[in-house]
Scaffold this motif. Structure first.
Motif, PDB file in Angstrom:
ATOM      1  N   VAL A  95      58.069  21.795  13.884  1.00  0.00           N
ATOM      2  CA  VAL A  95      56.727  21.590  13.336  1.00  0.00           C
ATOM      3  C   VAL A  95      55.743  21.301  14.468  1.00  0.00           C
ATOM      4  O   VAL A  95      56.041  20.502  15.358  1.00  0.00           O
ATOM      5  CB  VAL A  95      56.754  20.400  12.338  1.00  0.00           C
ATOM      6  CG1 VAL A  95      55.369  20.136  11.773  1.00  0.00           C
ATOM      7  CG2 VAL A  95      57.734  20.684  11.213  1.00  0.00           C
ATOM      8  N   ILE A  96      54.592  21.961  14.435  1.00  0.00           N
ATOM      9  CA  ILE A  96      53.530  21.692  15.408  1.00  0.00           C
ATOM     10  C   ILE A  96      52.300  21.275  14.620  1.00  0.00           C
ATOM     11  O   ILE A  96      51.801  22.043  13.787  1.00  0.00           O
ATOM     12  CB  ILE A  96      53.263  22.932  16.289  1.00  0.00           C
ATOM     13  CG1 ILE A  96      54.540  23.268  17.067  1.00  0.00           C
ATOM     14  CG2 ILE A  96      52.113  22.670  17.261  1.00  0.00           C
ATOM     15  CD1 ILE A  96      54.699  24.704  17.380  1.00  0.00           C
ATOM     16  N   SER A 105      54.969  25.589  11.066  1.00  0.00           N
ATOM     17  CA  SER A 105      56.360  25.177  10.899  1.00  0.00           C
ATOM     18  C   SER A 105      57.200  26.428  11.141  1.00  0.00           C
ATOM     19  O   SER A 105      57.081  27.401  10.416  1.00  0.00           O
ATOM     20  CB  SER A 105      56.528  24.645   9.472  1.00  0.00           C
ATOM     21  OG  SER A 105      57.888  24.437   9.211  1.00  0.00           O
ATOM     22  N   LEU A 106      58.025  26.394  12.200  1.00  0.00           N
ATOM     23  CA  LEU A 106      58.732  27.603  12.623  1.00  0.00           C
ATOM     24  C   LEU A 106      60.236  27.503  12.384  1.00  0.00           C
ATOM     25  O   LEU A 106      60.860  26.508  12.754  1.00  0.00           O
ATOM     26  CB  LEU A 106      58.505  27.844  14.118  1.00  0.00           C
ATOM     27  CG  LEU A 106      57.058  28.017  14.596  1.00  0.00           C
ATOM     28  CD1 LEU A 106      56.999  27.936  16.117  1.00  0.00           C
ATOM     29  CD2 LEU A 106      56.496  29.352  14.114  1.00  0.00           C
ATOM     30  N   SER A 107      60.801  28.541  11.785  1.00  0.00           N
ATOM     31  CA  SER A 107      62.258  28.648  11.722  1.00  0.00           C
ATOM     32  C   SER A 107      62.735  29.175  13.076  1.00  0.00           C
ATOM     33  O   SER A 107      61.925  29.602  13.905  1.00  0.00           O
ATOM     34  CB  SER A 107      62.668  29.621  10.610  1.00  0.00           C
ATOM     35  OG  SER A 107      62.275  30.928  10.984  1.00  0.00           O
ATOM     36  N   MET A 108      64.037  29.168  13.301  1.00  0.00           N
ATOM     37  CA  MET A 108      64.558  29.687  14.567  1.00  0.00           C
ATOM     38  C   MET A 108      64.188  31.161  14.735  1.00  0.00           C
ATOM     39  O   MET A 108      63.807  31.584  15.833  1.00  0.00           O
ATOM     40  CB  MET A 108      66.079  29.496  14.631  1.00  0.00           C
ATOM     41  CG  MET A 108      66.690  29.946  15.943  1.00  0.00           C
ATOM     42  SD  MET A 108      66.015  29.103  17.384  1.00  0.00           S
ATOM     43  CE  MET A 108      67.098  27.698  17.460  1.00  0.00           C
ATOM     44  N   ASP A 109      64.276  31.948  13.659  1.00  0.00           N
ATOM     45  CA  ASP A 109      63.918  33.377  13.747  1.00  0.00           C
ATOM     46  C   ASP A 109      62.455  33.542  14.140  1.00  0.00           C
ATOM     47  O   ASP A 109      62.107  34.408  14.946  1.00  0.00           O
ATOM     48  CB  ASP A 109      64.191  34.089  12.420  1.00  0.00           C
ATOM     49  CG  ASP A 109      65.689  34.267  12.187  1.00  0.00           C
ATOM     50  OD1 ASP A 109      66.449  34.162  13.171  1.00  0.00           O
ATOM     51  OD2 ASP A 109      66.091  34.498  11.028  1.00  0.00           O
ATOM     52  N   GLU A 110      61.603  32.702  13.535  1.00  0.00           N
ATOM     53  CA  GLU A 110      60.170  32.794  13.846  1.00  0.00           C
ATOM     54  C   GLU A 110      59.891  32.357  15.289  1.00  0.00           C
ATOM     55  O   GLU A 110      59.077  32.953  15.982  1.00  0.00           O
ATOM     56  CB  GLU A 110      59.364  31.929  12.870  1.00  0.00           C
ATOM     57  CG  GLU A 110      59.316  32.528  11.472  1.00  0.00           C
ATOM     58  CD  GLU A 110      58.929  31.532  10.378  1.00  0.00           C
ATOM     59  OE1 GLU A 110      58.498  31.995   9.315  1.00  0.00           O
ATOM     60  OE2 GLU A 110      59.067  30.303  10.587  1.00  0.00           O
ATOM     61  N   LEU A 111      60.611  31.326  15.724  1.00  0.00           N
ATOM     62  CA  LEU A 111      60.450  30.848  17.100  1.00  0.00           C
ATOM     63  C   LEU A 111      60.813  31.947  18.097  1.00  0.00           C
ATOM     64  O   LEU A 111      60.128  32.172  19.093  1.00  0.00           O
ATOM     65  CB  LEU A 111      61.338  29.616  17.325  1.00  0.00           C
ATOM     66  CG  LEU A 111      61.203  28.916  18.668  1.00  0.00           C
ATOM     67  CD1 LEU A 111      59.894  28.143  18.751  1.00  0.00           C
ATOM     68  CD2 LEU A 111      62.379  27.973  18.915  1.00  0.00           C
TER      69      LEU A 111
END
Lengths: 396, 112
Positions: A95-96, A105-111
């Motif tokens: 979360v940023i 809010s980023l999932s690992m895939d999104e990151l």
């Protein structure tokens, strides 16, 4: 010379004065209340046990013969007792938020959709070598194994912050992980960086160590990597990034991990600083790794002394070696250069002509002229250790 | 040649056992990673105050946080216990703080 991964140097520091006196004829600076032993934690090879909960595990020096430290051998250091022992990437999010235009809010895939970057960098605990300070300092009694050289892969912190949009008036960026304290009164672990530091290109949120995912004990699924700075900032199991418009009041920034506000970061041994600042860039260091301290060698036989040298983000320009206790110094050959954040290996061929005790000393200088003091500098928390170390080699 | 093969096999065995060593207590199931930490295995030395020391200190950390320190004076240990109370909120009474500092100094510290 070695049993079950405990080097002679580790062993001497571990079992105390009588054995050490008998073995080398020198008095070690440290007397522990108890012995140090090797333990195996999940995803880890045998490491030296400092404490089991929260875990603090030290790397035996033999692993530093390699340019890059294997994941299973990297040291472990947590602050709070409820460390993450289970992470499900399906529910994990980074979360940023805070003083940003649009919290994300980023999932690992999104990151992983952000551009991937990487480099090799030394990770070193602020208190590495604390057990060698005189007078002794309370805290984790690390020898020199709270460090390693790892190839990190991840995404730029800057890219994540820009994607959330930093509002004007922002001052710091604060980082929290998944670890929790046993009592609600214990301050949660938090580290923060000044905004201009946080926006540097090379600060990354790493999801890879040496091409593999992070071991749980080293901060799975992601940790902050602040190359050149001490590992206290490299928040493990990072889950929360907050942009703030005022400086952090958290214990771990305001009270702990601080150094005297002085160019040397030091005070008179046993003294107290008038003013302190948060610890930051690493000091320049060099170590002899092979042969180990206290080794016995044959006269006339040629060997190659080998070790590592690094500094806080500047390349090592020169490593000098003395085999006569500091009277004469000669340059060592430097190994492969993996960039300014990595350590560099040094090599020094030597053929001891006659029997006797030899004191080996090593001194590194970086590209901006930072080097190592002959006598140790002292500070109340036992940080920044970088004195020129003295090693004894016995030629028979 | 035989020697080289033997060397290769022993090296392979060495690295296999090294790799297996760390797999204890680690489970990877789909998107989930879990570890089971080894239980702390420290027994403090027998003596008055041992149980008080053991039960309070263990609330937040394993007892090797005491046993792996260098030898410190009673004044230093009292300051440490006071920090645990004031900074971290350890629920230790003044009387018990003294018992703990006495016990640690006697068995793991230096001086009186």
């Amino acid at each position: 010379m070695e049993s079950k991964g405990v080097s002679r140097r580790d062993f001497i520091k571990t079992v105390g004065i009588t054995t050490a006196l008998a073995a080398t004829g020198t008095i070690p600076p440290v007397l522990y209340a108890s012995e140090r032993r090797l333990v195996t934690f999940p995803e880890k090879t045998e490491l030296l046990l400092l404490t089991s909960s929260p875990p603090q595990l030290e790397t035996p020096l033999k692993y530093f013969r390699e340019l890059v430290t294997p994941n299973e051998a990297l040291f472990v250091r947590w602050h709070l007792s409820n460390i993450p022992t289970s992470v499900d990437l399906d529910s994990w999010r980074l979360v940023i938020h805070g003083n940003v235009d649009k919290p994300i809010s980023l999932s690992m895939d999104e990151l992983k959709k952000f551009e991937k970057v990487g480099y090799t960098a030394v990770i070193q605990c602020a208190g590495n070598g604390r057990s060698f300070f005189e007078p002794p300092i309370f805290g984790g009694q690390w020898m020199n194994g709270a460090m390693g050289n790892v190839t990190w892969g991840g995404v730029r912190l800057k890219d994540l912050l820009k994607s959330a949009g930093i509002k004007s008036g922002s001052m710091e960026v604060a980082f929290k992980g998944l670890d929790k304290a046993a009592l609600p009164t214990v301050p949660g672990f938090l580290k923060s960086l000044p905004l201009d530091k946080a926006l540097e290109d090379d600060i990354i949120v790493a999801y890879e160590m040496n091409g593999s995912e992070l071991p749980m004990l080293n901060g799975f699924p992601v940790r902050l990597v602040v190359p050149g700075w001490y590992a206290t900032y490299w928040v493990k199991s990072l889950s929360d990034i907050e942009v703030t418009d005022k400086p952090s009041e958290n214990f771990w920034m305001k009270t702990a991990y601080r150094i005297p506000d002085d160019p040397c970061g030091c005070v008179e041994p046993g003294g107290a600083p008038k003013k302190t600042v948060p610890i930051n860039r690493m000091t320049t260091r060099s170590l002899l790794i092979n042969p180990e301290d206290g080794s016995r060698l044959k006269s006339g036989q040629s060997i190659e002394l080998m070790g590592v040298a690094f500094s806080g983000g500047y390349s090592i320009r020169e490593v000098l070696v003395s085999i006569d206790g500091g009277m004469n110094w000669s340059p060592a050959r430097l190994g492969k250069d993996l960039g300014r954040y990595s350590w560099i290996q040094w090599f020094y061929p030597w053929q001891p002509a006659k029997a006797g005790n030899y004191q080996v000393m090593v001194r590194a200088t970086n590209s901006i002229g930072e080097s190592q003091p002959l006598d140790g500098l002292w500070n109340p928390s036992g940080y920044l250790l970088n004195k020129i170390e003295k090693y004894n080699l016995i030629v028979a | 040649m035989k020697f080289i093969i033997l060397l290769f096999i022993s090296a392979a065995l060495f690295f296999t056992s090294a790799a297996l060593a760390g797999d204890q207590g680690f489970v990877k199931e789909g998107s989930k990673r879990s570890i089971t930490l080894p239980a702390p295995n420290i027994t403090l030395k027998e003596g008055p105050g041992r149980d008080v020391t053991s039960s309070y200190c263990r609330i937040c950390h394993s007892l090797d946080y005491i046993t792996t320190q260098q030898k410190f004076t009673k004044a230093k240990w009292m300051a440490v216990v006071t920090k645990m109370i004031k900074v971290y909120g350890a629920p230790i009474s003044g009387e018990n703080a003294k018992i703990i500092a006495d016990y640690i100094t006697t068995h793991y510290g230096i001086g009186g």
